[in-house]
Design a protein around this motif. Structure first.
Motif, PDB file in Angstrom:
ATOM      1  N   ASP A 112       0.807  -1.217   0.000  1.00 33.35           N
ATOM      2  CA  ASP A 112       0.000   0.000   0.000  1.00 33.35           C
ATOM      3  C   ASP A 112       0.840   1.266   0.000  1.00 33.35           C
ATOM      4  O   ASP A 112       0.297   2.374  -0.044  1.00 33.35           O
ATOM      5  CB  ASP A 112      -0.929   0.002   1.220  1.00 33.35           C
ATOM      6  N   SER A 113       2.147   1.113   0.078  1.00 32.72           N
ATOM      7  CA  SER A 113       3.025   2.284   0.052  1.00 32.72           C
ATOM      8  C   SER A 113       4.368   1.889  -0.530  1.00 32.72           C
ATOM      9  O   SER A 113       4.766   0.720  -0.472  1.00 32.72           O
ATOM     10  CB  SER A 113       3.219   2.855   1.462  1.00 32.72           C
ATOM     11  N   GLU A 114       5.058   2.860  -1.082  1.00 36.22           N
ATOM     12  CA  GLU A 114       6.430   2.639  -1.528  1.00 36.22           C
ATOM     13  C   GLU A 114       7.349   2.644  -0.309  1.00 36.22           C
ATOM     14  O   GLU A 114       7.036   3.277   0.698  1.00 36.22           O
ATOM     15  CB  GLU A 114       6.853   3.746  -2.496  1.00 36.22           C
ATOM     16  N   SER A 116       9.845   3.722   2.338  1.00 33.77           N
ATOM     17  CA  SER A 116      10.378   5.010   2.776  1.00 33.77           C
ATOM     18  C   SER A 116      11.423   4.744   3.847  1.00 33.77           C
ATOM     19  O   SER A 116      11.279   3.825   4.658  1.00 33.77           O
ATOM     20  CB  SER A 116       9.269   5.913   3.327  1.00 33.77           C
ATOM     21  N   ILE A 132       7.310  -0.014   5.019  1.00 32.41           N
ATOM     22  CA  ILE A 132       6.226  -0.139   4.051  1.00 32.41           C
ATOM     23  C   ILE A 132       4.933  -0.462   4.790  1.00 32.41           C
ATOM     24  O   ILE A 132       4.953  -0.940   5.928  1.00 32.41           O
ATOM     25  CB  ILE A 132       6.492  -1.254   3.005  1.00 32.41           C
ATOM     26  N   VAL A 133       3.818  -0.184   4.141  1.00 28.26           N
ATOM     27  CA  VAL A 133       2.501  -0.585   4.654  1.00 28.26           C
ATOM     28  C   VAL A 133       1.957  -1.627   3.690  1.00 28.26           C
ATOM     29  O   VAL A 133       1.984  -1.445   2.470  1.00 28.26           O
ATOM     30  CB  VAL A 133       1.541   0.618   4.739  1.00 28.26           C
ATOM     31  N   TYR A 190      -2.356   4.522  12.286  1.00 29.56           N
ATOM     32  CA  TYR A 190      -1.007   4.361  11.746  1.00 29.56           C
ATOM     33  C   TYR A 190       0.025   4.988  12.681  1.00 29.56           C
ATOM     34  O   TYR A 190       1.078   4.410  12.942  1.00 29.56           O
ATOM     35  CB  TYR A 190      -0.959   5.010  10.367  1.00 29.56           C
TER      36      TYR A 190
END
Length: 208
Positions: A112-114, A116, A132-133, A190
């Motif tokens: 769900d995320s790149e 980081s 990441i998520v 989160y």
């Protein structure tokens, strides 16, 4: 001019050979048996209760080429946490670990995320990690991961290999590991989940 070039090449060849011997020539296999297994080392984590140790499937264990590992669920004040550490005793296994960006999708999880990058200080030492998520149906996880060789942490395989080589030269130490902390936040925010990220950092550094 030609003779000077040949001399330079000879010197470079000798230096390269010495570096190869220094990095790959020392064997600490006998020393590895002196360390307790990771399941014993991480049996007790302050403020967290071990729920279960998870046995990796034989094909996963062989694919990761592991020397030791811990794969366990813990329950603590902020919920359940999964800790995975893949541990290696030799420098030639620097590429054996797999990033969650590869492993999770192969098991049906979505990214769900790149990735980081971030840094977390534990006992004065920096933990350089990627975050990441991921999600699978209604499940969501915040996943932090990094490579570690002694106190050096990074998120790139090639940097990890450099750290392993330097540690072998300076300390005759081949040991290195891959750390992944997964925190479910299906039922929490989160930001609250991110507050739990130091779970394994202190203990990994302390026992590496």
């Amino acid at each position: 001019m030609g003779i000077k070039s040949e001399i330079k090449l000879i010197v470079l060849a000798v230096l390269f050979s010495c570096a190869c011997v220094a990095v790959y020539g020392w064997d600490k296999t006998a020393e590895t048996n002196k360390k307790p297994p990771l399941t014993e080392t991480f049996h007790n984590i302050e403020r967290y209760t071990l729920l279960r140790n998870i046995k990796l499937a034989d094909n996963a264990f062989e694919m990761l080429n592991l020397d030791d590992y811990v794969f366990a669920d813990y329950a603590g004040p902020s919920g359940q946490v999964n800790l995975y550490i893949g541990y290696y005793f030799s420098s030639d296994k620097a590429y054996a670990s797999h990033s969650p960006t590869i492993c999770y999708p192969s098991q049906g999880w979505k990214l769900d995320s790149e990735p980081s990058s971030g840094k977390h200080i534990v006992r004065g030492q920096p933990i350089n990690y990627n975050e990441i998520v991921t999600s699978f149906g209604h499940q969501r996880e915040l996943v932090l991961y990094w490579y570690q060789a002694r106190l050096h942490t990074n998120t790139q395989v090639y940097k990890n290999k450099i750290d392993i080589g330097l540690n072998k030269i300076a300390f005759h130490d081949n040991d290195h590991g891959f750390v992944r902390v997964a925190l479910s936040f299906s039922d929490r925010s989160y930001d609250d989940t991110k507050g739990m990220r130091s779970l394994s950092s202190t203990h990994f550094i302390r026992n590496l």
